[in-house]
Enzyme design. Structure first.
Site, PDB file in Angstrom:
ATOM      1  N   SER A  13       7.479 -10.265  -8.175  1.00  0.00           N
ATOM      2  CA  SER A  13       6.877  -9.242  -7.872  1.00  0.00           C
ATOM      3  C   SER A  13       7.499  -8.163  -9.132  1.00  0.00           C
ATOM      4  O   SER A  13       8.822  -7.826  -8.698  1.00  0.00           O
ATOM      5  CB  SER A  13       6.729  -8.222  -6.712  1.00  0.00           C
ATOM      6  OG  SER A  13       6.742  -7.412  -6.750  1.00  0.00           O
ATOM      7  N   HIS A  38       3.065 -11.583  -9.701  1.00  0.00           N
ATOM      8  CA  HIS A  38       2.880 -11.036  -9.090  1.00  0.00           C
ATOM      9  C   HIS A  38       3.227  -9.445  -9.367  1.00  0.00           C
ATOM     10  O   HIS A  38       4.056  -8.701  -9.659  1.00  0.00           O
ATOM     11  CB  HIS A  38       3.645 -11.479  -7.890  1.00  0.00           C
ATOM     12  CG  HIS A  38       3.067 -10.346  -6.308  1.00  0.00           C
ATOM     13  ND1 HIS A  38       1.596 -10.961  -5.474  1.00  0.00           N
ATOM     14  CD2 HIS A  38       3.071  -8.562  -6.365  1.00  0.00           C
ATOM     15  CE1 HIS A  38       1.368 -10.375  -5.139  1.00  0.00           C
ATOM     16  NE2 HIS A  38       1.997  -9.148  -5.064  1.00  0.00           N
ATOM     17  N   ASP A  40       2.192  -6.028  -8.419  1.00  0.00           N
ATOM     18  CA  ASP A  40       1.081  -4.980  -7.055  1.00  0.00           C
ATOM     19  C   ASP A  40       0.736  -3.718  -7.721  1.00  0.00           C
ATOM     20  O   ASP A  40       1.280  -2.809  -8.205  1.00  0.00           O
ATOM     21  CB  ASP A  40       2.726  -4.466  -6.233  1.00  0.00           C
ATOM     22  CG  ASP A  40       2.957  -5.708  -5.349  1.00  0.00           C
ATOM     23  OD1 ASP A  40       2.447  -6.393  -4.169  1.00  0.00           O
ATOM     24  OD2 ASP A  40       4.743  -6.612  -5.230  1.00  0.00           O
ATOM     25  N   MET A  42      -0.887  -0.037  -6.647  1.00  0.00           N
ATOM     26  CA  MET A  42      -0.938   0.356  -5.139  1.00  0.00           C
ATOM     27  C   MET A  42      -1.699   2.014  -5.998  1.00  0.00           C
ATOM     28  O   MET A  42      -1.618   2.693  -7.054  1.00  0.00           O
ATOM     29  CB  MET A  42       0.385   1.469  -4.842  1.00  0.00           C
ATOM     30  CG  MET A  42       1.235  -0.009  -4.582  1.00  0.00           C
ATOM     31  SD  MET A  42       2.716   0.796  -3.942  1.00  0.00           S
ATOM     32  CE  MET A  42       3.244  -1.576  -3.573  1.00  0.00           C
ATOM     33  N   HIS A  71      -2.721  -7.997  -6.676  1.00  0.00           N
ATOM     34  CA  HIS A  71      -2.528  -7.512  -5.706  1.00  0.00           C
ATOM     35  C   HIS A  71      -3.351  -6.486  -5.006  1.00  0.00           C
ATOM     36  O   HIS A  71      -1.998  -5.232  -5.513  1.00  0.00           O
ATOM     37  CB  HIS A  71      -1.385  -8.014  -4.656  1.00  0.00           C
ATOM     38  CG  HIS A  71      -0.729  -7.094  -3.740  1.00  0.00           C
ATOM     39  ND1 HIS A  71       0.134  -7.536  -1.938  1.00  0.00           N
ATOM     40  CD2 HIS A  71      -1.925  -7.218  -2.020  1.00  0.00           C
ATOM     41  CE1 HIS A  71      -0.016  -6.130  -1.562  1.00  0.00           C
ATOM     42  NE2 HIS A  71      -0.919  -6.591  -1.488  1.00  0.00           N
ATOM     43  N   MET A  73      -4.062  -3.116  -3.502  1.00  0.00           N
ATOM     44  CA  MET A  73      -3.363  -2.737  -2.260  1.00  0.00           C
ATOM     45  C   MET A  73      -4.182  -0.615  -2.634  1.00  0.00           C
ATOM     46  O   MET A  73      -3.502   0.032  -3.141  1.00  0.00           O
ATOM     47  CB  MET A  73      -2.509  -1.876  -1.799  1.00  0.00           C
ATOM     48  CG  MET A  73      -1.496  -3.408  -1.642  1.00  0.00           C
ATOM     49  SD  MET A  73       0.307  -3.219  -2.025  1.00  0.00           S
ATOM     50  CE  MET A  73       0.505  -4.069  -3.562  1.00  0.00           C
ATOM     51  N   MET A 142       0.484 -10.517   4.468  1.00  0.00           N
ATOM     52  CA  MET A 142       1.849  -9.468   4.074  1.00  0.00           C
ATOM     53  C   MET A 142       2.908 -10.036   5.855  1.00  0.00           C
ATOM     54  O   MET A 142       2.503  -9.877   6.584  1.00  0.00           O
ATOM     55  CB  MET A 142       0.910  -7.939   4.551  1.00  0.00           C
ATOM     56  CG  MET A 142       0.364  -7.842   3.055  1.00  0.00           C
ATOM     57  SD  MET A 142       1.404  -7.834   2.042  1.00  0.00           S
ATOM     58  CE  MET A 142       2.465  -6.945   1.675  1.00  0.00           C
ATOM     59  N   ASP A 176       3.861 -12.327   1.175  1.00  0.00           N
ATOM     60  CA  ASP A 176       4.484 -11.116   0.826  1.00  0.00           C
ATOM     61  C   ASP A 176       5.524  -9.948   1.411  1.00  0.00           C
ATOM     62  O   ASP A 176       4.648  -9.624   2.350  1.00  0.00           O
ATOM     63  CB  ASP A 176       3.614 -10.254   0.199  1.00  0.00           C
ATOM     64  CG  ASP A 176       3.857  -9.418  -0.800  1.00  0.00           C
ATOM     65  OD1 ASP A 176       4.850  -9.373  -1.849  1.00  0.00           O
ATOM     66  OD2 ASP A 176       2.917  -8.925  -1.590  1.00  0.00           O
TER      67      ASP A 176
HETATM   68  C1  DX5 Z   1       5.016  -4.434  -1.509  1.00  0.00           C
HETATM   69  C2  DX5 Z   1       4.454  -5.103  -2.209  1.00  0.00           C
HETATM   70  C3  DX5 Z   1       5.514  -6.536  -2.637  1.00  0.00           C
HETATM   71  C4  DX5 Z   1       6.450  -6.274  -2.570  1.00  0.00           C
HETATM   72  C5  DX5 Z   1       8.241  -7.199  -2.216  1.00  0.00           C
HETATM   73  O1  DX5 Z   1       4.060  -3.734  -0.548  1.00  0.00           O
HETATM   74  O2  DX5 Z   1       3.834  -5.711  -1.516  1.00  0.00           O
HETATM   75  O3  DX5 Z   1       4.808  -7.414  -3.043  1.00  0.00           O
HETATM   76  O4  DX5 Z   1       6.904  -5.853  -4.087  1.00  0.00           O
HETATM   77  O5  DX5 Z   1       9.078  -6.878  -2.308  1.00  0.00           O
HETATM   78  P1  DX5 Z   1      10.386  -7.765  -1.432  1.00  0.00           P
HETATM   79  O6  DX5 Z   1      10.679  -8.748  -1.795  1.00  0.00           O
HETATM   80  O7  DX5 Z   1      11.670  -6.472  -1.751  1.00  0.00           O
HETATM   81  O8  DX5 Z   1      10.630  -7.461   0.112  1.00  0.00           O
HETATM   82 ZN    ZN Z   2       2.143  -7.840  -2.950  1.00  0.00          ZN
END
Ligand code: DX5
Ligand code: ZN
Length: 220
Positions: A13, A38, A40, A42, A71, A73, A142, A176
């Protein structure tokens, strides 16, 4: 279990990468053995954090042929999924908790030729994902509450991974949050096919060794 650990896919990620040198960070992860990237996304509404949108995905797309796993969010995925597909996303996942038409979001992703997935938060029962399973190519479970990297793994969510297997789910199961060389084997043993890892990859200087440590924890 060992052979399963060897075939698992690792999805670093970029949330934990140095964004000022993102191209180098991505190359480092891919030459180090990453199977997909990956990304993320947000929106500051669905989760209390803001990251990036389609323009950044498009820039990443122009710098690599790697599979881009977005992903989302975000509160209103139906409005944005096509923009992420057009930017070059290969896999696009939407949260079942989003107050939106999830069937429509998945249909739009599929119509663009990308792979649709649903995401379930740690406190969301698997039943909430069941109406969508036939429309997905993967489910993202998650193992932390979304929003931030570097949180601790919530082991209880592995029951949902086992539940998907029991249901005969044929897509890939991705996990994740809080994945490191200690938690990775637990996830693989439960049936996960794809491990997302932010801090356990980009938080280490040697990304190849960090990825190896997730794939083959006992030999790293
Ligand atoms: C959190 C993200 C993850 C995050 C994971 O909301 O969806 O993808 O980057 O990070 P680690 O591996 O550090 O928990
Ligand atoms: Zn993620």
């Amino acid at each position: 279990m060992t052979s399963a650990v060897r075939t698992v896919k690792i999805a670093p990620s970029i949330l934990s990468a140095d964004f000022s040198r993102l191209g180098d960070e991505i190359r480092d992860a891919l030459t180090g053995g990453a199977d997909l990237l990956h990304l993320d996304v947000m929106d500051g509404h669905f989760v209390p954090n803001i990251t990036f949108g389609p323009p950044v995905v498009k820039s990443i797309r122009s710098s690599t042929d790697a599979v881009l796993d977005c992903h989302l969010m975000i509160t209103n995925p139906t409005q944005y999924v096509e923009a992420f597909c057009d930017a070059g996303a290969d896999w696009v996942s939407v949260h079942v908790e989003a107050p939106d038409d999830i069937h429509e979001a998945l249909a739009k992703i599929r119509a663009k030729g990308a792979r649709p997935g649903v995401v379930v938060n740690p406190d969301t029962p698997l039943e909430k994902a069941e109406p969508y399973l036939d429309e997905t190519g993967f489910v993202l479970v998650m193992s932390v509450f979304p929003g931030f990297g570097g949180q601790s793994f919530i082991g209880d969510v592995l029951d949902k991974v086992r539940g998907l297997k029991k249901l005969g789910y044929e897509g890939e199961i991705e996990i994740d949050g809080g994945i490191d060389p200690t938690t990775a084997p637990l996830a693989v043993e439960a049936g996960c096919d794809v491990l997302v890892a932010g801090s356990a990859v980009f938080g280490k200087d040697d990304r190849a060794s960090a990825i190896r440590a997730l794939r083959e924890p006992r030999q790293a």
